[in-house]
Design a protein around this motif. Structure first.
Motif, short mmCIF file in Angstrom:
data_model
loop_
_atom_site.label_atom_id
_atom_site.label_comp_id
_atom_site.label_asym_id
_atom_site.label_seq_id
_atom_site.Cartn_x
_atom_site.Cartn_y
_atom_site.Cartn_z
N VAL A 17 0.89 -1.29 0.07
CA VAL A 17 -0.04 -0.01 0.11
C VAL A 17 0.82 1.16 -0.11
CG1 VAL A 17 -1.71 1.27 1.27
CG2 VAL A 17 -1.74 -1.43 1.21
N GLY A 18 0.71 2.26 -0.98
CA GLY A 18 1.63 3.26 -1.08
C GLY A 18 1.53 4.58 -0.21
N LYS A 19 0.37 5.07 -0.39
CA LYS A 19 -0.13 6.37 0.45
C LYS A 19 0.40 6.54 1.92
CE LYS A 19 -3.63 8.55 -2.43
NZ LYS A 19 -4.91 9.16 -2.38
N ASP A 35 14.66 -5.39 -13.76
CA ASP A 35 14.12 -4.00 -14.01
C ASP A 35 12.56 -3.89 -13.78
OD1 ASP A 35 16.60 -2.67 -14.31
OD2 ASP A 35 16.60 -2.98 -16.51
N LYS A 36 11.64 -4.90 -14.04
CA LYS A 36 10.28 -4.78 -13.97
C LYS A 36 10.19 -4.43 -12.35
CE LYS A 36 8.85 -7.56 -17.59
NZ LYS A 36 8.07 -8.85 -18.16
N THR A 37 10.93 -5.04 -11.50
CA THR A 37 10.68 -5.08 -10.11
C THR A 37 11.17 -3.66 -9.65
OG1 THR A 37 10.75 -7.37 -9.78
CG2 THR A 37 11.08 -5.78 -7.87
N GLY A 38 12.17 -2.92 -10.29
CA GLY A 38 12.75 -1.63 -10.29
C GLY A 38 11.71 -0.40 -10.80
N LEU A 39 11.08 -1.08 -11.81
CA LEU A 39 10.31 0.00 -12.25
C LEU A 39 8.98 -0.01 -11.40
CD1 LEU A 39 10.33 -0.88 -15.93
CD2 LEU A 39 11.11 1.50 -14.86
N ALA A 40 8.73 -1.08 -10.87
CA ALA A 40 7.40 -0.87 -9.76
C ALA A 40 7.59 -0.34 -8.42
CB ALA A 40 6.98 -2.69 -9.63
N LEU A 41 9.08 -0.48 -8.05
CA LEU A 41 9.40 0.14 -7.03
C LEU A 41 9.39 1.66 -6.86
CD1 LEU A 41 12.38 -2.25 -5.65
CD2 LEU A 41 10.33 -1.44 -4.36
N GLY A 46 7.20 6.93 -5.61
CA GLY A 46 6.55 7.95 -6.06
C GLY A 46 5.11 8.30 -5.27
N SER A 47 4.45 7.36 -4.89
CA SER A 47 3.09 7.35 -4.47
C SER A 47 3.00 7.59 -2.78
CB SER A 47 2.30 6.55 -4.80
OG SER A 47 2.38 5.06 -4.27
N ALA A 72 15.61 5.51 -7.94
CA ALA A 72 16.01 6.63 -7.58
C ALA A 72 15.13 7.78 -8.08
CB ALA A 72 17.42 7.36 -8.16
N ASN A 73 14.49 7.92 -8.69
CA ASN A 73 13.24 8.93 -9.17
C ASN A 73 12.14 8.76 -8.29
OD1 ASN A 73 14.65 9.98 -11.58
ND2 ASN A 73 13.80 8.57 -12.90
N GLY A 74 11.80 7.71 -7.77
CA GLY A 74 10.55 7.52 -6.78
C GLY A 74 11.27 8.15 -5.42
N MET A 75 12.56 7.95 -5.22
CA MET A 75 13.09 8.42 -3.80
C MET A 75 13.01 9.96 -3.68
SD MET A 75 16.35 6.02 -2.93
CE MET A 75 16.04 4.34 -3.35
N VAL A 76 13.36 10.51 -5.14
CA VAL A 76 13.54 12.07 -5.08
C VAL A 76 12.12 12.70 -4.68
CG1 VAL A 76 13.78 13.78 -6.77
CG2 VAL A 76 15.35 11.94 -6.74
N ALA A 77 10.89 11.78 -4.90
CA ALA A 77 9.75 12.28 -4.85
C ALA A 77 9.06 12.13 -3.46
CB ALA A 77 8.68 11.80 -5.97
N LEU A 78 9.96 11.71 -2.66
CA LEU A 78 9.74 11.55 -1.15
C LEU A 78 10.18 12.85 -0.19
CD1 LEU A 78 10.76 7.67 -0.87
CD2 LEU A 78 8.38 8.60 -1.21
N PRO A 79 9.13 13.77 0.14
CA PRO A 79 9.76 14.82 0.80
C PRO A 79 9.81 14.62 2.37
CG PRO A 79 7.22 14.87 0.61
CD PRO A 79 8.00 13.62 -0.18
#
Length: 114
Positions: A17-19, A35-41, A46-47, A72-79
């Motif tokens: 669960v993301g939010k 990479d499919k797992t990496g993309l999903a992560l 990001g959420s 890494a892009n998902g982590m950047v979106a975590l304030p």
């Protein structure tokens, strides 16, 4: 390697669960995730706007540049992210990609283990 495949890793991540997720300790080392797992992560992260602590142990997997960049892009979106452990040792991630991910995360005051 254990029997967890890339498709299985992707399904596992999709079940999280993301939010409201604040802490995540995901140990997928020594598996066949890629990479499919990496993309999903990356998409999951990001959420997760409330996440404060993250540990991703991905050593000895088949994660490559695409998956690492997505994470890494998902982590950047975590304030609120204050604590991170990202282990990409013995993966298929290129040294150039590792350097780019390190720079991206270091700008946020975060560290990566490789």
């Amino acid at each position: 390697y254990t029997k967890l495949t890339d498709a299985g890793g992707k399904a596992l991540v999709a079940g999280l669960v993301g939010k409201e997720l604040q802490k995540l300790d995901l140990r997928l080392f020594n598996t066949s995730v890629a990479d499919k797992t990496g993309l999903a992560l990356g998409e999951l992260l990001g959420s997760c706007g409330k996440m404060t602590e993250l540990s991703l142990m991905l050593a000895d997997t088949k994660i490559a540049d695409l998956g690492a960049e997505s994470i890494a892009n998902g982590m950047v979106a975590l304030p609120l992210l204050a604590t991170i452990f990202l282990d990409l040792e013995r993966t298929l991630v290129s040294p150039e990609c590792v350097d780019a991910v390190k720079r991206k995360l270091q700008r946020l005051g975060l560290q990566i283990k490789y």
